[in-house]
Design a protein around this motif. Structure first.
Motif, PDB file in Angstrom:
ATOM      1  N   THR A   8       0.854  -0.968   0.179  1.00 62.65           N
ATOM      2  CA  THR A   8       0.233   0.499   0.046  1.00 62.65           C
ATOM      3  C   THR A   8       0.631   0.931  -0.282  1.00 62.65           C
ATOM      4  N   GLY A   9       0.421   2.264  -0.138  1.00 58.93           N
ATOM      5  CA  GLY A   9       1.251   3.632  -0.559  1.00 58.93           C
ATOM      6  C   GLY A   9       1.625   3.537   1.031  1.00 58.93           C
ATOM      7  N   VAL A  10       0.869   3.703   2.123  1.00 56.36           N
ATOM      8  CA  VAL A  10       1.732   3.686   3.344  1.00 56.36           C
ATOM      9  C   VAL A  10       2.561   3.218   3.377  1.00 56.36           C
ATOM     10  N   ARG A  11       2.697   2.162   3.055  1.00 56.25           N
ATOM     11  CA  ARG A  11       4.537   1.254   3.259  1.00 56.25           C
ATOM     12  C   ARG A  11       5.058   2.203   2.618  1.00 56.25           C
ATOM     13  N   ASN A  12       5.355   2.654   1.701  1.00 62.11           N
ATOM     14  CA  ASN A  12       6.075   3.225   0.555  1.00 62.11           C
ATOM     15  C   ASN A  12       5.996   4.753   1.747  1.00 62.11           C
ATOM     16  N   ALA A  13       4.860   5.420   2.385  1.00 62.37           N
ATOM     17  CA  ALA A  13       5.316   6.608   2.206  1.00 62.37           C
ATOM     18  C   ALA A  13       6.490   6.668   3.833  1.00 62.37           C
ATOM     19  N   ALA A  14       5.606   5.220   4.458  1.00 64.38           N
ATOM     20  CA  ALA A  14       6.873   4.969   5.450  1.00 64.38           C
ATOM     21  C   ALA A  14       8.301   4.572   4.688  1.00 64.38           C
ATOM     22  N   ILE A  15       8.929   4.347   3.571  1.00 60.87           N
ATOM     23  CA  ILE A  15       9.417   4.060   3.395  1.00 60.87           C
ATOM     24  C   ILE A  15      10.423   5.518   2.860  1.00 60.87           C
ATOM     25  N   ALA A  16       9.961   6.315   2.229  1.00 60.46           N
ATOM     26  CA  ALA A  16      10.194   7.891   2.485  1.00 60.46           C
ATOM     27  C   ALA A  16      10.547   8.385   3.464  1.00 60.46           C
ATOM     28  N   ALA A  17       9.498   7.945   4.174  1.00 58.17           N
ATOM     29  CA  ALA A  17      10.649   8.674   5.560  1.00 58.17           C
ATOM     30  C   ALA A  17      11.140   8.091   6.487  1.00 58.17           C
ATOM     31  N   GLY A  18      12.069   7.323   6.243  1.00 67.05           N
ATOM     32  CA  GLY A  18      13.188   6.527   6.361  1.00 67.05           C
ATOM     33  C   GLY A  18      13.195   5.499   7.433  1.00 67.05           C
ATOM     34  N   THR A  19      11.612   5.442   7.398  1.00 71.10           N
ATOM     35  CA  THR A  19      11.268   4.221   8.821  1.00 71.10           C
ATOM     36  C   THR A  19      11.178   2.869   8.144  1.00 71.10           C
ATOM     37  N   PRO A  20      12.226   1.890   9.313  1.00 73.35           N
ATOM     38  CA  PRO A  20      11.712   0.446   8.977  1.00 73.35           C
ATOM     39  C   PRO A  20      10.630   0.348   8.529  1.00 73.35           C
ATOM     40  N   THR A  21      10.382  -1.049   7.719  1.00 74.23           N
ATOM     41  CA  THR A  21       8.750  -1.584   7.391  1.00 74.23           C
ATOM     42  C   THR A  21       8.870  -3.202   7.594  1.00 74.23           C
ATOM     43  N   VAL A  22       7.745  -3.678   7.504  1.00 72.74           N
ATOM     44  CA  VAL A  22       7.319  -4.897   7.090  1.00 72.74           C
ATOM     45  C   VAL A  22       6.880  -5.134   6.284  1.00 72.74           C
ATOM     46  N   GLY A  23       6.213  -5.143   5.074  1.00 74.78           N
ATOM     47  CA  GLY A  23       5.128  -5.336   4.106  1.00 74.78           C
ATOM     48  C   GLY A  23       4.786  -6.967   3.711  1.00 74.78           C
ATOM     49  N   ILE A  24       3.944  -7.257   3.376  1.00 77.39           N
ATOM     50  CA  ILE A  24       2.850  -8.061   3.844  1.00 77.39           C
ATOM     51  C   ILE A  24       1.844  -8.285   2.716  1.00 77.39           C
ATOM     52  N   PHE A  25       2.474  -9.071   1.611  1.00 74.33           N
ATOM     53  CA  PHE A  25       2.348  -9.644   0.456  1.00 74.33           C
ATOM     54  C   PHE A  25       1.863 -10.686  -0.274  1.00 74.33           C
ATOM     55  N   PHE A  26       1.074 -10.829  -1.040  1.00 73.83           N
ATOM     56  CA  PHE A  26       0.687 -12.248  -1.438  1.00 73.83           C
ATOM     57  C   PHE A  26       0.011 -12.004  -2.436  1.00 73.83           C
ATOM     58  N   SER A  27      -0.839 -11.270  -2.999  1.00 74.02           N
ATOM     59  CA  SER A  27      -1.732 -10.292  -4.786  1.00 74.02           C
ATOM     60  C   SER A  27      -0.451 -10.222  -5.511  1.00 74.02           C
ATOM     61  N   THR A  28       0.306  -9.610  -4.671  1.00 69.54           N
ATOM     62  CA  THR A  28       1.331  -8.025  -5.802  1.00 69.54           C
ATOM     63  C   THR A  28       3.221  -8.977  -5.674  1.00 69.54           C
ATOM     64  N   ILE A  29       3.232  -8.189  -6.796  1.00 71.79           N
ATOM     65  CA  ILE A  29       4.842  -8.653  -6.890  1.00 71.79           C
ATOM     66  C   ILE A  29       5.408  -8.118  -5.718  1.00 71.79           C
ATOM     67  N   PRO A  30       6.461  -8.847  -4.328  1.00 72.65           N
ATOM     68  CA  PRO A  30       6.383  -7.462  -3.960  1.00 72.65           C
ATOM     69  C   PRO A  30       7.934  -6.901  -4.380  1.00 72.65           C
ATOM     70  N   TYR A  31       9.070  -7.663  -4.259  1.00 71.02           N
ATOM     71  CA  TYR A  31      10.273  -7.028  -5.379  1.00 71.02           C
ATOM     72  C   TYR A  31       9.785  -5.701  -5.885  1.00 71.02           C
ATOM     73  N   THR A  32       9.241  -5.082  -6.496  1.00 71.16           N
ATOM     74  CA  THR A  32       8.299  -3.813  -7.080  1.00 71.16           C
ATOM     75  C   THR A  32       9.095  -2.389  -5.525  1.00 71.16           C
ATOM     76  N   TYR A  33       8.490  -3.031  -4.928  1.00 70.50           N
ATOM     77  CA  TYR A  33       8.322  -1.634  -3.816  1.00 70.50           C
ATOM     78  C   TYR A  33       9.116  -2.432  -2.565  1.00 70.50           C
ATOM     79  N   TRP A  34      10.046  -3.355  -2.651  1.00 72.07           N
ATOM     80  CA  TRP A  34      10.554  -3.922  -1.520  1.00 72.07           C
ATOM     81  C   TRP A  34      12.271  -3.363  -1.738  1.00 72.07           C
ATOM     82  N   PRO A  35      12.886  -2.377  -0.819  1.00 71.91           N
ATOM     83  CA  PRO A  35      14.445  -1.641  -1.264  1.00 71.91           C
ATOM     84  C   PRO A  35      15.109  -2.741  -0.249  1.00 71.91           C
ATOM     85  N   ARG A  36      16.309  -2.949  -1.376  1.00 74.10           N
ATOM     86  CA  ARG A  36      16.737  -4.302  -0.310  1.00 74.10           C
ATOM     87  C   ARG A  36      18.189  -3.622   0.017  1.00 74.10           C
ATOM     88  N   ASP A  37      17.544  -2.739   1.003  1.00 79.03           N
ATOM     89  CA  ASP A  37      18.521  -1.943   2.278  1.00 79.03           C
ATOM     90  C   ASP A  37      19.065  -2.495   3.483  1.00 79.03           C
TER      91      ASP A  37
END
Length: 339
Positions: free
Chosen positions: A276-305
């Motif tokens: 969701t966009g909220v997770r992208n917003a958290a990534i932009a804010a520099g906050t660590p995230t855990v994303g839950i994926f099952f219907s969409t491709i995770p790699y597109t929105y998964w910074p590998r840092d």
């Protein structure tokens, strides 16, 4: 400008000639097409920031579509163009074409959308050099002078940067989202959970979120656990909160503006959310995230840092509560070590 690629991009003969005639210092106008919802808007910020840095004398126009303007990075550009979208279906074809042509001529046009509407904008408007990242090979000679390969297996903010790497530019990493918001200050550290998404089909079941929140609240009693509610009626979190019993460190929240949302996310120790966009917003804010994926491709929105995790199963089944809990606990442990 020199084109720096062997196999990772494409350029027409005229595209090579056009690029060779361009000097970044002398580029006067640039258009960036980005037609997308808030999450994709937010991860466009580093690209715009780098365009500004490498073309210091250029006026930047951001082309939006009328049904997707919330969260657009208008603070980073000089002009905003708006194409007619699905919220204005009564508009005639003539009106739609006129609105599209209003984008006008630019020395460089970056199509960072790759949608049917952005393709039409590329056809309707002239540019000194047209750059895109299309999915299909046949689109390259029809729409662009230069194109980079687009992959769903890399973080899309990095894929957009490839349109600048093509010219040999040194882009910065970590990505700079150029945010102006300030972290929310609270007496205790807190974790944010967002159980909603753009559509119900992308939402991990509420009963699993309720179980996760309860387990995290018991495991981390020194943290507050904030369940963020979405804006639509079906996004109610009442069932998740009612399942928490008498846990004193669980609460609900709802933000009234984008600034409030960014402040809440920026101050959090961790954000757990669906795709969701909220997770992208958290990534932009520099906050660590855990994303839950099952219907969409995770790699597109998964910074590998190392600051973000994506929980998903290779078979596409729903991740278990145990899997999301272990990931969340691991990320929170990493945050504590870093502090």
């Amino acid at each position: 400008m020199k084109l720096w690629f062997v196999r990772g991009a494409w350029a027409s003969r005229k595209g090579r000639e056009k690029a060779a005639r361009l000097n970044p210092e002398r580029v006067e106008s640039i258009a960036i097409i980005r037609h997308a919802a808030i999450g994709d808007m937010i991860i466009t910020r580093p690209f715009i920031h780098e365009v500004r840095r490498h073309f210091p004398n250029a006026s930047i126009t951001l082309s939006l579509v009328s049904n997707y303007t919330y969260g657009a990075p208008t603070d980073l550009v000089d002009r905003v163009h708006v194409a007619i979208g699905s919220d204005n279906r009564q508009a005639s074809l003539r009106e739609q074409i006129a609105a599209g042509r209003a984008l006008g001529y630019h020395d460089i046009l970056f199509d960072a959308a790759g949608t049917t509407r952005s393709y039409w904008l590329c056809l309707l408007n002239k540019a000194g050099l047209k750059v895109g990242f299309p999915y299909h090979a046949w689109q390259r000679p029809l729409l662009y002078d230069v194109a980079v390969l687009r992959s769903e297996f890399r973080f899309e903010a990095d894929v957009m940067m490839d349109m600048l790497h093509l010219f040999g530019f040194h882009t910065r990493h970590p990505l700079d989202f150029a945010l102006t918001s300030s972290p929310l200050q609270r007496p205790r550290p807190y974790v944010v959970y967002f159980p909603s998404a753009s559509i119900p089909g992308k939402c991990w079941p509420h009963e699993r979120f309720a179980d996760l929140v309860a387990r995290m609240a018991e495991r981390y009693p020194d943290h507050d656990h904030v369940v963020l509610e979405g804006v639509k009626e079906w996004e109610s979190i009442d069932d998740i909160l009612s399942a928490q019993g008498d846990l004193p460190n669980v609460e609900g929240a709802k933000t009234a503006s984008l600034d409030e949302l960014m402040s809440l996310l920026q101050g959090a120790s961790l954000v757990v959310a669906n795709d969701t966009g909220v997770r992208n917003a958290a990534i932009a804010a520099g906050t660590p995230t855990v994303g839950i994926f099952f219907s969409t491709i995770p790699y597109t929105y998964w910074p590998r840092d190392g600051r973000h995790d994506a929980v998903f199963r290779p078979d596409g089944e729903l991740p278990s509560v145990d899997e999301v809990f272990e990931s969340s606990a691991g990320m929170l442990k990493s945050v504590r070590k870093a502090a």
